[in-house]
Design a protein around this motif. Structure first.
Motif, PDB file in Angstrom:
ATOM      1  N   THR A  47      41.990  43.984  33.170  1.00 47.41           N
ATOM      2  CA  THR A  47      41.271  45.223  33.499  1.00 47.41           C
ATOM      3  C   THR A  47      40.714  45.878  32.236  1.00 47.41           C
ATOM      4  N   GLN A  89      39.283  47.652  40.181  1.00 51.99           N
ATOM      5  CA  GLN A  89      40.563  47.304  40.780  1.00 51.99           C
ATOM      6  C   GLN A  89      41.040  48.482  41.631  1.00 51.99           C
ATOM      7  N   ASP A 174      37.039  43.364  39.781  1.00 51.21           N
ATOM      8  CA  ASP A 174      38.419  43.349  39.285  1.00 51.21           C
ATOM      9  C   ASP A 174      39.388  43.211  40.463  1.00 51.21           C
TER      10      ASP A 174
HETATM   11 MG    MG Z   1      44.240  44.741  36.240  1.00 50.23          MG
END
Ligand code: MG
Ligand code: ADP
Length: 257
Positions: A47, A89, A174
């Motif tokens: 990330t 994400q 993500d």
């Molecule tokens: Mg991550």
């Protein structure tokens, strides 16, 4: 290696959170229309890499070149204006806005982008609101619903749909399959293949190895902020010891073929 179709080039990136040294010299390339996957266990820096590329956590050292021009000192909206979009994400849709408002948001944010015309690989007319809704029929039925009324899978479709309406040449995703039922995981895979066939490039962070290997043209594995493998999905599947060491899987069970 510099190729004329290089869309994104990340060169020797070093990124910190305060004193915490996370990305320790990461380099990668994404070429036009390619799907490139980043694999690795939790906490390894995936990330952070996406955030560094998108201007959310700028690197302390190194370069990010998009179409050959540096973007590592630009804020996220300027990077978006150049044709990069992010599916973060955990989806991060706006729960207080309706599905339709979520989908149209990038269009208003990017309104200034026309001042500096892009030479698009993906036609700017490809992903109209209608085209996105044709791809995600669930969302069409729920256009007036609030983001908070959607299931996890529908929220992910909304996050992907929202990334598409700006007709980006490069989409950063993500962990799009995180927490989804197998049905939705399949759908995410199909969407990635379709998006790729339309000429978009995708930089994909995934923990679902089978999904990543199915759609990716090229794979990097990250461990403690450094790449420990790069190669094609075929090359990776021939190295079960790498899968075992860095992804904690016994390869034969999880590989797609
Ligand atoms: Mg991550
Ligand atoms: N905002 C933050 N502040 C401080 N440390 C962070 C922050 N975000 C992530 N980290 C740390 O950076 C490392 C990499 O995290 P991350 O990039 O989120 O990993 P991944 O996405 O691979 O799970 C981890 O050790 C994590 O604890």
């Amino acid at each position: 290696m510099d190729r004329s179709d290089t869309l994104l080039a990340v060169k020797e990136l070093h990124t910190y959170y305060g004193d915490s040294y996370v990305l320790q010299g990461v380099s990668l390339e994404v070429h036009r229309g390619q799907v490139v996957a980043i694999l690795g266990r939790n906490g390894m820096g995936k990330t952070t890499l996406i955030r560094s590329i998108f201007g959310l956590t700028p690197p302390r050292q190194g370069e990010v070149l998009y179409r050959g021009k540096p973007i590592h000192a630009l804020p996220p909206y300027r990077i978006a204006q150049q044709g990069v979009s992010l599916v973060p994400q955990g989806r991060r849709i706006f729960k207080n806005l309706s599905v339709k408002e979520n989908l149209l948001l990038p269009t208003s944010v990017l309104a200034g982008a026309t001042k500096t015309p892009r030479q698009d690989y993906v036609a700017s007319s490809t992903w109209t609101l209608d085209a996105v809704l044709a791809e995600f029929p669930n969302l069409r039925e729920r256009l007036g619903n609030g983001g908070n009324e959607l299931s996890g899978g529908e929220q992910q479709m909304l996050a992907i749909g929202r990334a598409l309406v700006s007709n980006p040449d490069l989409i950063l995703m993500d962990e799009p399959s995180e927490g989804l039922s197998p049905l939705f995981v399949n759908h995410v895979g199909e969407i990635m293949s379709r998006v790729k066939s339309l000429g978009h490039a995708i930089l994909l962070v995934e923990q679902n190895l089978a999904l990543a290997l199915k759609v990716a043209d090229y794979v990097y594995i990250i461990s403690s902020g450094r790449f420990v493998f790069s190669g094609t999905p075929d090359e990776l599947s021939r190295q079960p010891e790498i899968l075992n060491e860095h992804l904690g899987v016994s390869g034969a069970k999880t590989l797609p073929h």
